[in-house]
Scaffold this active site. Sequence first.
Site, PDB file in Angstrom:
ATOM      1  N   CYS A   1       0.836  -1.204   0.000  1.00 36.92           N
ATOM      2  CA  CYS A   1       0.000   0.000   0.000  1.00 36.92           C
ATOM      3  C   CYS A   1       0.871   1.255   0.000  1.00 36.92           C
ATOM      4  O   CYS A   1       1.549   1.538  -0.965  1.00 36.92           O
ATOM      5  CB  CYS A   1      -0.969  -0.054   1.184  1.00 36.92           C
ATOM      6  SG  CYS A   1      -2.332   1.126   1.022  1.00 36.92           S
TER       7      CYS A   1
ATOM      8  N   HIS B   1      -3.612  -5.482   0.917  1.00 37.20           N
ATOM      9  CA  HIS B   1      -2.981  -5.727   2.217  1.00 37.20           C
ATOM     10  C   HIS B   1      -2.961  -7.217   2.573  1.00 37.20           C
ATOM     11  O   HIS B   1      -3.851  -7.683   3.283  1.00 37.20           O
ATOM     12  CB  HIS B   1      -3.747  -4.990   3.314  1.00 37.20           C
ATOM     13  CG  HIS B   1      -3.537  -3.517   3.324  1.00 37.20           C
ATOM     14  ND1 HIS B   1      -2.482  -2.926   3.985  1.00 37.20           N
ATOM     15  CD2 HIS B   1      -4.242  -2.507   2.771  1.00 37.20           C
ATOM     16  CE1 HIS B   1      -2.547  -1.612   3.830  1.00 37.20           C
ATOM     17  NE2 HIS B   1      -3.606  -1.328   3.100  1.00 37.20           N
TER      18      HIS B   1
ATOM     19  N   GLU C   1      -1.218  -8.597   4.765  1.00 31.56           N
ATOM     20  CA  GLU C   1      -1.042  -8.764   6.218  1.00 31.56           C
ATOM     21  C   GLU C   1      -2.378  -8.688   6.948  1.00 31.56           C
ATOM     22  O   GLU C   1      -2.478  -9.053   8.119  1.00 31.56           O
ATOM     23  CB  GLU C   1      -0.049  -7.725   6.762  1.00 31.56           C
ATOM     24  CG  GLU C   1      -0.591  -6.335   7.045  1.00 31.56           C
ATOM     25  CD  GLU C   1      -0.828  -5.465   5.814  1.00 31.56           C
ATOM     26  OE1 GLU C   1      -0.828  -5.998   4.686  1.00 31.56           O
ATOM     27  OE2 GLU C   1      -1.041  -4.253   5.982  1.00 31.56           O
TER      28      GLU C   1
END
Lengths: 236, 773
Positions: A85, A202, A204
């Site tokens: 990002c 994302h 994560e």
Amino acid sequence: MNFAVLQFPASNCDQDAVHAVRLLGHSARLVWHKDASLGDTDCVIVPGGFSYGDYLRCGAIARFSPVMQAVKQFADNGGLVLGICNGFQVLTEAGLLPGALIRNRDLQFHCENIFLKTATIDSPFTNKIPAGKILRVPIAHGEGCYFADEATLAKLKANNQILWQYCDQDGNLTDSANPNGALQNIAGICNDQRNVAGLMPHPERACETLLGSDDGKWIFESIFAALKNKPVAQAA
Amino acid sequence: MTEPAITPELVAKHNLTPEEYAHAVAILGRTPSYTELGIFSVMWSEHCSYKNTKPLLKTFPTKSPKILVGAGEENAGIIDIGDGIAIAFKIESHNHPSAVEPFQGATTGVGGIVRDIFTMGARPVCAVNSLRFGELSDPTVRRLFSGVVSGIAHYGNCFGIPTVAGEVYFDKTYQGNPLVNAFCLGVLRHEQITRGAAKGVGNPVFYVGPATGRDGLAGAAFASQDLTEESAEQQRGAVQVGDPFMEKLVCEACLELLATGAVAGMQDMGAAGLTCSTCEMAARASTGIEIELDKVPQRAPNMSSYEIMLSESQERMLIVVHKGREEEVKRIFDKWDLPWSEIGIITDTGHMKVRHGGKLVVDIPAKKIADESPVYQREAVEPAYLKAVRAFRLDGIADTTSPADNLKKLLAWPSIASKNWVYRQYDHQVRDGSVVLPGSDAAVIRIKADSLPVMTAELAAQVAGKPVPDKLIAMTVDCNGGYVYLDPYEGAKSAVAEACRNLACSGALPLGATDNLNMPSPLKPELFWQIKESVRGLAEGCKAFNAPVTGGNCSLYNQSPAGPIDPTPTISVVGLIDKPEHVTTQWFKDAGDAIILLGDAVDTTDPILGLGGSAYLQVIHGQKNGSPPRCDLEVAKTLHTTLIGLIHSGLVKSAHDCSEGGLAVALAESCISQLIARDTPRLIGATIDLSALKDVRLDALLFGETQSRIVISCKAVEAVKVVERAKLMGVPAVQIGKVGGDTLTVKTASGEFSAPLTELHDAWWNSIARAMA
């Protein structure tokens, strides 16, 4: 494996990246933006957030930070660097990745799950992603529209540098599956040495079924596998 | 710099009555200086002193063994959630600023509430908001709506806090006076609770954060007046400007500083800025405080003491540090590149003294100004309109003959329609904790060890080896302002009941609540009656559900030239979920599952059968009228505990409460509200049979809003067991259909109707985006 997660003053996905890496069984620590050294590191993650507030242009100031000079050297030595990002924006601003991320085509911030097609498994960031697997991963950005000139795009394609593209749930690269207007539905790319990658989604945030999806772990598992198989780069 | 002389006109301009002014003179024993007059004005504004509502607020239940910091003690209440962990949360309004400058009004609303949370020593982990606007057909409303949403998005996204839930209503009562209520929740260990008290005589006082400017001058006073067209123009300077990047730095630096153990007390400079923070901190500790304005970082040249004391520049904190540990403050704030300045000292005089240019400009007994604010018992008279409301009957209203069409219209009504256009602009997943995202009955977040603030070395040693178990927190914010207008007492009870019902549907039991009274002027007896009755309803509701109020906010004078707003006491309830497997969502899961209605289908003792104040009457018949559905708190409580029991037994696959739009809308939403990803809803149909309910109007059956009803689904083989167990607990329960197909098909005594899910979904999902295109 040791992961260094950069911490700019307004990184706000730094903890999330550390959490994901640790959850998947490896160690991670934060490296402050004023530090000129990365310490003992196998892979660098440039996390999401707003680095220095990003009032000017996302990532425009971060690239001048002391830690980014260390990251550049680490990357030049072949070290693995993943920008997520805002981290992707920082890497393009720093010249470690080609192209730019511009305002989403509808000028709105988008936070939603999207589907990702892996364009090639020939990279340290995609090698473990099962063939044909469509990843469901969240995005959260206002400036995620990937843009590059014709020549750069042609080079990306010729070198197989496009890693991920926005698609529908069946893997079709449709316009409506593209949340931000990115050229060719590009969600993530790597450099021509294939050791630096960036993506807007994302991973994560998608490593636990409790949070709705664990598809993001395939990207981290790919990195772990690549590190296992490759000689370790010298940290700056 | 010469200050203006104090005249009766100047006093009136500061919104102080002659009696209040006389009291100020009595406290001081002399005529106040201009700066002191300004200080009395903001400290005794409704926003800071609750002078018109204090007697009412005392009726709220505020005690429970789990409450660690109670209502009114500090910037936010704190509740124990077990294992040494606690949560701090609060809601606050930013209505007036948002009416004038929607983007900045909303950003600073978020900023203010986030600061209230980290001021307590907690790490802010999620945000929620509650918004009200006029009708979307009005271009001005669309401007306000999109400005507020992008303001919240800008601030929350950059700060890095997930905005996980909220509500948005559209009604012309809010046309000139939108409501913007922002909620924040933070987590901390019990030992990390930080007080806003100026403790320790001789301790230095630090100012940290950006420089003070002329923005937001006397915002608290502005928030405590009627909104007029003039005020909107003139008061633009009272609106502050938010900087989320600065807030992020200040938050991180403050949490890092707290972990050194050097802090004796901390308070943010919110409403009434430096004035309120110094007075309150000294009053809480029964100490005095002396500050030097020349040392306050200033953004503009030649600022007067009046301006510096009353500025509401954002993202500033006042920190009292243990003497001898000043270097730690400097080190940490330098690390984060933040301005800081040592501006004063704690004294034993009990006075707040302010010096500027070598002169003493303020000398006020701190405790007196903070604690002796005026309190008014306002007159309350029942408004005349309620007679007509109570007399309203359905006689002139023909029963529906086109239920499928009605349903589509209701789903597309902006107050009911999906709010995806709103929440898609908010980062709702940052911090890796969002378990149930916006779009179900309540949001659920997971609190994990790294959500907690950094510990002092001492505390870290104490808890070493004791892992922190994950915690699941559910939260929601609710209020149907139309109900409250039509019957403030029942409407306010229903708001609490709905919030708790939403929690139950998510698998959570309430821990506590925070309220935001958005009300018109307390000076008119008819309007004050609405406030009083609303508070009575909220208090009873919170008592019934064991949801003590830990704090909140009063926003009065919400009226524009078009008239007062509907009284809107929004209530946010926070609950705990024991185990991940108890987390429940509202959408149907698998074809073949049984659909069961918990609760009475229609309250037949209600002469208008739950249609009073209903969305149906508003949308289809253009009337906001009739007494709203009665809310029996005992019935509601039994329903919620029964549902929780069923969830704990692993019997419930989905649960969705019936609210606006009644049973039909609840069923439709259960079919269409699951979202897999962008442009990828998961639609799953249902076949419903209500033909056993013969003697009731079709519109009341489908769209009536009788309280205490929940639609659940379970495995077909377990349906009988679920119905029996519910009945055993005293909850009416009946299987009304089964999941499957690509339509919502409903059979009633007067025939059958069917609607394709794609049509229902399109009406519901795209309605707001279409209005905003």
